[in-house]
Design a protein around this motif. Structure first.
Motif, mmCIF file in Angstrom:
data_model
loop_
_atom_site.group_PDB
_atom_site.id
_atom_site.type_symbol
_atom_site.label_atom_id
_atom_site.label_comp_id
_atom_site.label_asym_id
_atom_site.label_seq_id
_atom_site.Cartn_x
_atom_site.Cartn_y
_atom_site.Cartn_z
ATOM 1 N N GLU A 173 0.837 -1.204 0.000
ATOM 2 C CA GLU A 173 0.000 0.000 0.000
ATOM 3 C C GLU A 173 0.870 1.252 0.000
ATOM 4 O O GLU A 173 0.609 2.205 -0.736
ATOM 5 C CB GLU A 173 -0.932 -0.020 1.225
ATOM 6 N N ILE A 190 2.402 2.498 -3.364
ATOM 7 C CA ILE A 190 1.531 3.025 -4.430
ATOM 8 C C ILE A 190 1.805 4.515 -4.669
ATOM 9 O O ILE A 190 1.940 5.293 -3.730
ATOM 10 C CB ILE A 190 0.042 2.812 -4.062
ATOM 11 N N THR A 191 1.918 4.884 -5.946
ATOM 12 C CA THR A 191 2.028 6.297 -6.333
ATOM 13 C C THR A 191 0.887 6.580 -7.325
ATOM 14 O O THR A 191 0.231 5.635 -7.780
ATOM 15 C CB THR A 191 3.374 6.589 -7.040
ATOM 16 N N PRO A 192 0.685 7.839 -7.688
ATOM 17 C CA PRO A 192 -0.381 8.110 -8.669
ATOM 18 C C PRO A 192 -0.122 7.405 -10.013
ATOM 19 O O PRO A 192 -1.055 7.206 -10.798
ATOM 20 C CB PRO A 192 -0.332 9.631 -8.842
ATOM 21 N N THR A 229 1.032 4.252 -10.341
ATOM 22 C CA THR A 229 1.040 2.789 -10.213
ATOM 23 C C THR A 229 -0.090 2.163 -11.027
ATOM 24 O O THR A 229 -1.254 2.545 -10.886
ATOM 25 C CB THR A 229 0.899 2.366 -8.732
ATOM 26 N N HIS A 270 -7.441 -2.717 -6.057
ATOM 27 C CA HIS A 270 -8.632 -2.298 -6.795
ATOM 28 C C HIS A 270 -9.210 -0.992 -6.276
ATOM 29 O O HIS A 270 -9.794 -0.223 -7.036
ATOM 30 C CB HIS A 270 -9.668 -3.425 -6.792
ATOM 31 N N ASP A 271 -8.997 -0.699 -4.976
ATOM 32 C CA ASP A 271 -9.424 0.596 -4.437
ATOM 33 C C ASP A 271 -8.750 1.749 -5.175
ATOM 34 O O ASP A 271 -9.271 2.855 -5.216
ATOM 35 C CB ASP A 271 -9.046 0.700 -2.942
ATOM 36 N N ARG A 272 -7.550 1.459 -5.732
ATOM 37 C CA ARG A 272 -6.812 2.520 -6.436
ATOM 38 C C ARG A 272 -6.788 2.289 -7.943
ATOM 39 O O ARG A 272 -5.969 2.881 -8.643
ATOM 40 C CB ARG A 272 -5.352 2.566 -5.950
ATOM 41 N N ILE A 301 -5.723 -0.326 -9.586
ATOM 42 C CA ILE A 301 -4.486 -0.996 -9.999
ATOM 43 C C ILE A 301 -4.793 -2.453 -10.330
ATOM 44 O O ILE A 301 -5.544 -3.113 -9.615
ATOM 45 C CB ILE A 301 -3.438 -0.911 -8.866
#
Ligand SMILES: *Cc1c(COP(=O)(O)O)cnc(C)c1O
Length: 401
Positions: A148, A151-153, A155, A181-183, A185
Motif C-alpha cells: 500500500e 503506491i504512487t499516482p 502505479t 482495486h481501491d486505487r 491498480i
C-alpha cells in the motif's frame, strides 16, 4: 475480475473432467485425441475469403503466429481450469511475464513487484522495465502495508508469486487485491507453483494469471511454454495485438504436448502433494532439521492458516536449510534418485541449490532480502514411490553430514 464464462463453471464440470473434455469438437476425421496442426499458414478457399478473414468479417485461421487450432485448444483448456474468460499462450513463462509487463505498462508508469519472484522476472524489472522508463518498486511479498505504501499516482500494476519460489512465503491475495482495486491498480499473479488445481487467483480477485507451462502443466520436463489468463476483452485489447505483432507465440507442437499434459494435471497434482506432505513431515521429524524445513503444510509454518484459506493443498515444493553452501552441495551430490536440475514441476523429484544457480545473478543484498540463504535446498517432489524418495533423502543427508 474473474471470467466471463470459463468452461468449467459453464458446464458444471469438476477439474479433472474439465482438463480432459474441454474442446471436444473434432475435425471431419472424427479423431478422439485432438490433432496437431503443424502448419505455419492456412489456405483460403477464395481471394474473397482471404479478404474477409483479414478484415475480421469472417472468423478463421490465418497464420500460426497468432491463430492456430492446436494453440487455441491449449488456451481454451487453461482458461477453463483457471475460471478465466480467455487465455493467450506464449513461447515460455518468461514470454508470458514480459508480455504482461509490456501490454499493461507504458513509459512513466509504475509497477510494484514482490521481492520474491522468479530470478528472470527480477532481471526484467531491473533492466528492461527501467530502460523503458517504467518505475519499479520491490516490496516484501507478505507485507500488505508495504504494498500500500509503495503506491504512487502512476502505479498501474502489482506483480507477484504466491507461494514464492523458493521461500514459499505467501500473501493474502484477497486482501492485496482489495488494496489494488481501491486505487484502480491491476493485479497479476504468477501461479506456476500451484497451478489452477491448487489455487485460482482470479476467484480471489486477481485480474491476470501468468504461467510457465514448462513446469507442472507439461509435467514431464519436455517443452517450454507460457500462458496469460484473464478477462477476454482485456487480453484481446492489450495482450493479443502485442503477441500477434511481436511473435513470442507458442509453437503448435509445444501446445499439443502441453494440452496432453493438462489432461493429467489434476491427477498429478494430487500425487505431487501427497508425496510432498510425506517428505515435509518426514524431514521435519529429524532432530537436526527441526525448524529448518519449509513447507506451508507444516504446523510450525507461520502462514499455514493463510495457505489453508487460499490454497486447496500445500503444493509440491519442500525446502530445507542445511546451514551452509558446502553442506547443501554435498547433499545434492549425495542424492541417487533425485536429479540436480534448475527445473521444477517435473514428474521426477528434482533438487536445486538456488543461491548458486537460479538466483545466482541476484546481488547478495537481493538474495538476503528474498530469504535465499547459502544453505537453502529446493526439492520439487515428484511422482515416484514415496518410500524411494524418503530413502534417497535420508541417505543423502547421512552422506552430507
Ligand atoms: C520457470 C518459472 C518461470 C519462467 O518460465 P519459463 O517457461 O522457464 O520461461 C516463471 N515463474 C516461475 C515461478 C517459474 O518457476
Amino acid at each position: 475480475m474473474a471470467g466471463d464464462g470459463g468452461g468449467m463453471e459453464g458446464r458444471g464440470w469438476g477439474m479433472a473432467t474439465t482438463a480432459l473434455h474441454t474442446g471436444r469438437e473434432t475435425t471431419p476425421e472424427r479423431e478422439n485425441s485432438p490433432p496437431l496442426f503443424l502448419t505455419s499458414s492456412f489456405r483460403f478457399e477464395s481471394a474473397e475469403q482471404a479478404r474477409a478473414i483479414f478484415a475480421g468479417e469472417e472468423e478463421g485461421n490465418l497464420y500460426s503466429r497468432f491463430t492456430n487450432p492446436t494453440v487455441a485448444l491449449f488456451e481454451e483448456r487453461v482458461a477453463a481450469l483457471e475460471g478465466a474468460g480467455h487465455a493467450v499462450a506464449t513461447a515460455s513463462g518468461m514470454a508470458a511475464i514480459t508480455m504482461t509487463f509490456l501490454a499493461y505498462l507504458s513509459a512513466g508508469d509504475h509497477v510494484v513487484i514482490s521481492r520474491s519472484v522468479f530470478g528472470s522476472t527480477t532481471n526484467i524489472a531491473n533492466s528492461l522495465l527501467k530502460r523503458m522508463g517504467i518505475a519499479v518498486t520491490r516490496v516484501a511479498l507478505s507485507d500488505l502495508a508495504a504494498w500500500e505504501a509503495a503506491i504512487t499516482p502512476a502505479t498501474r500494476l502489482f506483480f507477484l508469486e504466491t507461494p514464492a519460489n523458493p521461500t514459499l512465503e505467501m500473501v493474502d491475495l484477497a486482501a492485496l487485491c482489495r488494496i489494488a482495486h481501491d486505487r484502480g491498480i491491476r493485479v497479476a499473479v504468477d501461479n506456476v507453483l500451484c497451478t489452477p488445481c491448487l489455487q485460482r487467483p482470479l476467484e480471489l480477485g486477481a485480474d491476470l494469471v501468468v504461467h510457465s507451462a514448462t513446469k507442472y502443466m507439461d509435467g514431464q520436463g519436455r517443452v517450454l511454454g507460457g500462458v496469460i489468463a484473464g478477462e477476454r476483452k482485456s487480453l484481446m485489447d492489450h495482450v493479443y495485438p502485442l503477441l500477434r505483432n511481436t511473435g513470442s507465440s507458442l509453437s503448435p507442437f509445444n501446445a499439443w504436448v502441453l494440452f496432453k499434459g493438462l489432461e493429467t494435471l489434476p491427477l498429478r497434482m494430487e500425487r505431487h502433494c501427497d508425496n510432498a506432505e510425506r517428505v515435509a513431515f518426514h524431514l521435519a521429524a529429524r532432530p537436526e532439521l527441526s525448524g529448518r524445513v519449509l513447507y506451508p503444510g507444516l504446523p510450525d509454518h507461520p502462514q499455514r492458516e493463510l495457505a489453508v484459506r487460499q490454497m486447496r493443498r500445500f503444493g509440491a515444493l519442500v525446502c530445507l536449510d542445511l546451514g551452509s553452501r558446502q553442506r547443501a552441495h554435498r547433499f545434492l551430490d549425495g542424492l541417487r534418485l533425485a536429479i540436480i536440475t534448475a527445473n521444477l514441476g517435473d514428474c521426477r523429484t528434482l533438487s536445486t541449490h538456488p543461491a548458486t544457480t537460479t538466483h545466482a545473478k541476484l546481488t547478495d543484498a537481493e538474495r538476503q532480502a528474498s530469504g535465499i540463504t547459502e544453505g537453502l535446498v529446493r526439492l520439487s517432489i515428484g511422482l515416484e514411490e514415496i518410500g524411494d524418495i524418503l530413502a534417497d533423502l535420508d541417505e543423502a543427508l547421512e552422506r552430507s553430514a
